[in-house]
Design a protein around this motif. Sequence first.
Motif, PDB file in Angstrom:
ATOM      1  N   GLY A 250       0.831  -1.206   0.000  1.00  0.00           N
ATOM      2  CA  GLY A 250       0.000   0.000   0.000  1.00  0.00           C
ATOM      3  C   GLY A 250       0.861   1.250   0.000  1.00  0.00           C
ATOM      4  N   ALA A 251       1.994   1.191   0.689  1.00  0.00           N
ATOM      5  CA  ALA A 251       2.888   2.344   0.765  1.00  0.00           C
ATOM      6  C   ALA A 251       3.522   2.623  -0.596  1.00  0.00           C
ATOM      7  CB  ALA A 251       3.971   2.101   1.820  1.00  0.00           C
ATOM      8  N   VAL A 252       3.995   1.574  -1.256  1.00  0.00           N
ATOM      9  CA  VAL A 252       4.633   1.756  -2.571  1.00  0.00           C
ATOM     10  C   VAL A 252       3.625   2.328  -3.570  1.00  0.00           C
ATOM     11  CG1 VAL A 252       5.641   0.531  -4.541  1.00  0.00           C
ATOM     12  CG2 VAL A 252       6.387  -0.020  -2.202  1.00  0.00           C
ATOM     13  N   ASP A 253       2.437   1.770  -3.601  1.00  0.00           N
ATOM     14  CA  ASP A 253       1.419   2.261  -4.541  1.00  0.00           C
ATOM     15  C   ASP A 253       1.072   3.725  -4.264  1.00  0.00           C
ATOM     16  OD1 ASP A 253       1.320  -0.198  -5.723  1.00  0.00           O
ATOM     17  OD2 ASP A 253      -0.457  -0.875  -4.628  1.00  0.00           O
ATOM     18  N   ALA A 254       0.867   4.042  -2.998  1.00  0.00           N
ATOM     19  CA  ALA A 254       0.442   5.404  -2.662  1.00  0.00           C
ATOM     20  C   ALA A 254       1.553   6.421  -2.945  1.00  0.00           C
ATOM     21  CB  ALA A 254       0.012   5.472  -1.198  1.00  0.00           C
ATOM     22  N   VAL A 255       2.805   6.075  -2.636  1.00  0.00           N
ATOM     23  CA  VAL A 255       3.902   7.020  -2.903  1.00  0.00           C
ATOM     24  C   VAL A 255       4.078   7.209  -4.412  1.00  0.00           C
ATOM     25  CG1 VAL A 255       6.412   7.382  -2.724  1.00  0.00           C
ATOM     26  CG2 VAL A 255       5.122   6.609  -0.724  1.00  0.00           C
ATOM     27  N   LYS A 257       1.822   7.073  -6.742  1.00  0.00           N
ATOM     28  CA  LYS A 257       0.778   7.973  -7.226  1.00  0.00           C
ATOM     29  C   LYS A 257       0.984   9.408  -6.708  1.00  0.00           C
ATOM     30  CE  LYS A 257      -3.952   9.078  -7.811  1.00  0.00           C
ATOM     31  NZ  LYS A 257      -5.330   8.628  -7.947  1.00  0.00           N
ATOM     32  N   TRP A 258       1.378   9.513  -5.445  1.00  0.00           N
ATOM     33  CA  TRP A 258       1.541  10.818  -4.771  1.00  0.00           C
ATOM     34  C   TRP A 258       2.468  11.749  -5.568  1.00  0.00           C
ATOM     35  CZ3 TRP A 258       6.129  12.966  -3.250  1.00  0.00           C
ATOM     36  CH2 TRP A 258       6.064  14.111  -2.453  1.00  0.00           C
ATOM     37  N   GLN A 259       3.505  11.180  -6.218  1.00  0.00           N
ATOM     38  CA  GLN A 259       4.554  11.998  -6.854  1.00  0.00           C
ATOM     39  C   GLN A 259       4.023  13.030  -7.846  1.00  0.00           C
ATOM     40  OE1 GLN A 259       8.285   9.463  -7.801  1.00  0.00           O
ATOM     41  NE2 GLN A 259       6.509   8.157  -8.141  1.00  0.00           N
ATOM     42  N   THR A 260       3.055  12.609  -8.675  1.00  0.00           N
ATOM     43  CA  THR A 260       2.510  13.566  -9.643  1.00  0.00           C
ATOM     44  C   THR A 260       1.212  14.191  -9.133  1.00  0.00           C
ATOM     45  OG1 THR A 260       1.565  11.653 -10.753  1.00  0.00           O
ATOM     46  CG2 THR A 260       3.539  12.641 -11.747  1.00  0.00           C
ATOM     47  N   LEU A 261       0.566  13.475  -8.200  1.00  0.00           N
ATOM     48  CA  LEU A 261      -0.689  14.001  -7.671  1.00  0.00           C
ATOM     49  C   LEU A 261      -0.466  15.204  -6.751  1.00  0.00           C
ATOM     50  CD1 LEU A 261      -3.817  13.562  -7.138  1.00  0.00           C
ATOM     51  CD2 LEU A 261      -3.058  12.452  -5.029  1.00  0.00           C
ATOM     52  N   MET A 297     -10.188  14.528  -1.356  1.00  0.00           N
ATOM     53  CA  MET A 297      -9.382  13.331  -1.110  1.00  0.00           C
ATOM     54  C   MET A 297     -10.023  12.096  -1.745  1.00  0.00           C
ATOM     55  SD  MET A 297      -6.611  14.179   0.346  1.00  0.00           S
ATOM     56  CE  MET A 297      -5.999  12.550   0.797  1.00  0.00           C
ATOM     57  N   SER A 298     -11.354  11.968  -1.666  1.00  0.00           N
ATOM     58  CA  SER A 298     -11.942  10.736  -2.202  1.00  0.00           C
ATOM     59  C   SER A 298     -11.932  10.736  -3.725  1.00  0.00           C
ATOM     60  CB  SER A 298     -13.332  10.485  -1.627  1.00  0.00           C
ATOM     61  OG  SER A 298     -14.163  11.557  -1.967  1.00  0.00           O
ATOM     62  N   SER A 299     -11.997  11.902  -4.353  1.00  0.00           N
ATOM     63  CA  SER A 299     -11.943  11.874  -5.819  1.00  0.00           C
ATOM     64  C   SER A 299     -10.504  11.835  -6.340  1.00  0.00           C
ATOM     65  CB  SER A 299     -12.705  13.059  -6.417  1.00  0.00           C
ATOM     66  OG  SER A 299     -12.013  14.262  -6.136  1.00  0.00           O
ATOM     67  N   ARG A 300      -9.584  12.534  -5.663  1.00  0.00           N
ATOM     68  CA  ARG A 300      -8.225  12.627  -6.214  1.00  0.00           C
ATOM     69  C   ARG A 300      -7.289  11.534  -5.712  1.00  0.00           C
ATOM     70  NH1 ARG A 300      -7.264  17.955  -8.055  1.00  0.00           N
ATOM     71  NH2 ARG A 300      -5.379  17.104  -9.002  1.00  0.00           N
ATOM     72  N   PHE A 301      -7.467  11.103  -4.463  1.00  0.00           N
ATOM     73  CA  PHE A 301      -6.481  10.201  -3.869  1.00  0.00           C
ATOM     74  C   PHE A 301      -7.163   9.076  -3.071  1.00  0.00           C
ATOM     75  CE2 PHE A 301      -1.976  10.563  -1.683  1.00  0.00           C
ATOM     76  CZ  PHE A 301      -1.606   9.355  -2.278  1.00  0.00           C
ATOM     77  N   PRO A 302      -8.083   8.340  -3.737  1.00  0.00           N
ATOM     78  CA  PRO A 302      -8.814   7.288  -3.004  1.00  0.00           C
ATOM     79  C   PRO A 302      -7.882   6.229  -2.415  1.00  0.00           C
ATOM     80  CG  PRO A 302      -9.143   7.084  -5.399  1.00  0.00           C
ATOM     81  CD  PRO A 302      -8.456   8.397  -5.159  1.00  0.00           C
ATOM     82  N   GLU A 303      -6.699   6.036  -3.027  1.00  0.00           N
ATOM     83  CA  GLU A 303      -5.745   5.013  -2.553  1.00  0.00           C
ATOM     84  C   GLU A 303      -5.357   5.229  -1.089  1.00  0.00           C
ATOM     85  OE1 GLU A 303      -5.517   6.857  -5.183  1.00  0.00           O
ATOM     86  OE2 GLU A 303      -5.213   5.584  -6.950  1.00  0.00           O
ATOM     87  N   LEU A 304      -5.451   6.470  -0.631  1.00  0.00           N
ATOM     88  CA  LEU A 304      -5.038   6.745   0.742  1.00  0.00           C
ATOM     89  C   LEU A 304      -6.119   6.311   1.739  1.00  0.00           C
ATOM     90  CD1 LEU A 304      -2.394   7.863   1.710  1.00  0.00           C
ATOM     91  CD2 LEU A 304      -3.425  10.122   1.888  1.00  0.00           C
ATOM     92  N   GLY A 305      -7.358   6.170   1.232  1.00  0.00           N
ATOM     93  CA  GLY A 305      -8.440   5.699   2.094  1.00  0.00           C
ATOM     94  C   GLY A 305      -8.739   6.640   3.242  1.00  0.00           C
ATOM     95  N   MET A 306      -8.606   7.928   2.999  1.00  0.00           N
ATOM     96  CA  MET A 306      -8.832   8.886   4.084  1.00  0.00           C
ATOM     97  C   MET A 306     -10.330   9.000   4.410  1.00  0.00           C
ATOM     98  SD  MET A 306      -8.984  12.799   4.143  1.00  0.00           S
ATOM     99  CE  MET A 306      -9.160  13.711   5.633  1.00  0.00           C
ATOM    100  N   THR A 307     -10.651   9.029   5.703  1.00  0.00           N
ATOM    101  CA  THR A 307     -12.049   9.175   6.115  1.00  0.00           C
ATOM    102  C   THR A 307     -12.167  10.332   7.104  1.00  0.00           C
ATOM    103  OG1 THR A 307     -11.884   7.812   8.096  1.00  0.00           O
ATOM    104  CG2 THR A 307     -12.336   6.659   6.008  1.00  0.00           C
TER     105      THR A 307
END
Length: 513
Positions: A250-255, A257-261, A297-307
Motif C-alpha cells: 500500500g505504501a509503494v502504490d500510494a507514494v 501515485k503521490w509523486q505527480t498528484l 481526497m476521495s476523488s483525487r487520492f482514493p488510494e489513501l483511504g482517508m475518512t
Amino acid sequence: MAVSRGFTFVLAVCCYAAAVALLASADASSDFLKCLAAAEELGLPSQLVVARGASPSLFTSVLASSVRNPRFLAPGTVRPVCVVTPTNASHVQAAVLCGRRHGRSVRPEVFALVDLASLRAVRVNRRAATAWVDSGATVGELSYAVAKADPGLAFAAGLCPTIGVGGHFSGGGIGMMMRKYGLSVDNVLDAVVIDANGRLLDKKAMGRDHFWAIRGGGGESFGIVLSWKVRLLPVPRTVTVFNIWKTTQGAVDAVTKWQTLAPALPDELTIRVVVQSKQALFQSVYLGTCDQLLPVMSSRFPELGMTRADCREMSWLQSTMYINSGGASSTPVEELLNRTTSLDAFTKNKSDYVKKAISKASWEKIFPWFDVTGAGLIILEPHGGRGGRVNTIADGDTPYPHRSGVLYNIQYIAFWPTTAPAAVPHWIKNVHGFMEPFVSSKPRAAYVNYRDLDIGENAVAAGGATSYESGRVWGEKYFGAANFRRLALTKGKVDAGDYFRNEQSIPPLVTTN
Ligand SMILES: *[C@@H]1O[C@H](CO)[C@@H](O)[C@H](O)[C@H]1NC(C)=O
Ligand SMILES: *[C@@H]1O[C@H](CO)[C@@H](O)[C@H](O)[C@H]1NC(C)=O
Ligand SMILES: *[C@@H]1O[C@H](CO)[C@@H](O)[C@H](O)[C@H]1NC(C)=O
C-alpha cells in the motif's frame, strides 16, 4: 509501536543551528580578542564576549546553547576562539570591525562566532499584515507571535520550531504553505544587514543585487542579517490536518501515485510523505475544513483511504505543532516557544529534487533501504501548485532555482546516538548514491538549507579568497549556474576581500571588464 517511537525521536531533534553567523578567521586570535576587549569604546560590553581560553566551561555552555546538531560539539570539531553574543546592532558592528582589523587570515581554523540568539524580537503590524522579525528568533517564536496578534494571519516557513529565522530565510525556507504562498524568501519585503565594512544597510541602501542575494543565497556570505520585514499571509480560523500511515505494498502504490498528484492538488492542500522503516506516513495540512477536504481526497487520492475519522480540525498555529510532533495533539502551542533542542542524536542530511516521477518498480527497490528502525528516513516535500507561488516565481527571481518543473524535494536524514562515534554512518551516502538515476541531474540539484559538504567545498585561490571555480562544484547544485554566477558577482561587489566565508560561502567573482 516501534516505528512511531523512532519517528518521535527524530522529530525531537528537528532543527539546526541557524541563528548563528560566522566571522572570517582571525589571524592573530589574541589581537582579535584584545580588540574585542577594547571594544567598549565601540560599544561592545566585555561580558558579551566569551573566549574559549579564558573560561572554558562558560564557553562550552554558551556554544552549546545554539548548537542543534551535537556533531558540532564532538571532540575534534573546530571550535571558535570566542563567541560574541550581541544584544543590539552596535555590538554586531563592533565585532565585525574587530574582525576586520585583525582578521585577514590564511588560518581558517581560527574564527569567531556571532550568536544572534539574543536578537529575537518579533513586531507584528496587523493592519499592514507585515512583521519585522530579528534573525535570532526561531520559526516557532515567529509563528506564535503572528498568530497571537491575529489568528487570521500566518507566515510561510518550515515546520521545525527551533530553526533560527536567520539561517532559514537565508537559504529560501520551504514549508507546508509554499505551494500557495511561496517560500519564506518570496515573502521578505525588507531587511537590515551589517556588511563587511560594519555598515548598517536596509534594502534601499543595499541595492538590488545585495537584497536579491540575501534572500536564498545561503547564510554567512553577504553580511550579518539582523532583521527581516515579512509579508503575513491570510489563513482560515480552522485548518484540517491528518497523519495516515501506509505499510508494505500500500505504501509503494500510494507514494508512486503521490509523486505527480501532490504537486497538482489545490494550492490550499499540502501532503508530504515521510518514508521510514519500510512504511510511508502521509502528513497533510489543508487550509479549509474537513467537509471541504473529504470530497477532494476521495476523488483525487482514493488510494489513501482517508475518512472523516482521520480529520483533525484546529487553528493554523496548532497545526504546525501537530505535524511537527508527529500527531501528538495534546502538546500546547506554547511549546513552540521552547528554544531548547534535545542533543542526544547526531544527524547528517542530504537532499535531492525530483522532476520525473520514479516508477513503482524503482520504489519497490528504494523502500528496503529504510528497513532498520531508527537509522534514517526521507521526507518528500511537494512543490508545484496551480496558481501557487513556489513554481510560478521565475528561477532567477530569487537565488532558489528549484521551481518550475520540480515535483518534490527529498530530504535524507541519518541519525545515530551520541554514545556512538560521531563519524557519519555509510547508510546515508549509500542510499543517496543509489538514488542517483532517479533524481535531477547535470547538475544533481540540492537544497542549500540541507547543507552537505559532501557535494563540494571551497578551495582558496592565490589571492587568499575562495575561488569561483571551486565554488561552482557545489554552488551550481544549490543555485543553478546563472544564479550562482550572479551570487558570486554580487559577493565581488559587496565583499571582494571575502571577509565572510566558510566551506560553502559564495566566492567573490570580480570581472575586469
Ligand atoms: C536534518 O534534518 C532534521 C529534520 O529536519 C533536523 O532535525 C536535523 O537537525 C538536520 N540535521 C542537519 C545536520 O542539518
Ligand atoms: C547598544 O548598546 C550599547 C551599550 O552596550 C550602547 O552604547 C549603544 O548605543 C546601543 N546601540 C544601539 C543601536 O542601541
Ligand atoms: C524544551 O525542550 C527540551 C528538549 O526537547 C525539553 O527537554 C524540555 O523539557 C522542554 N522544556 C519545556 C519547558 O517544555
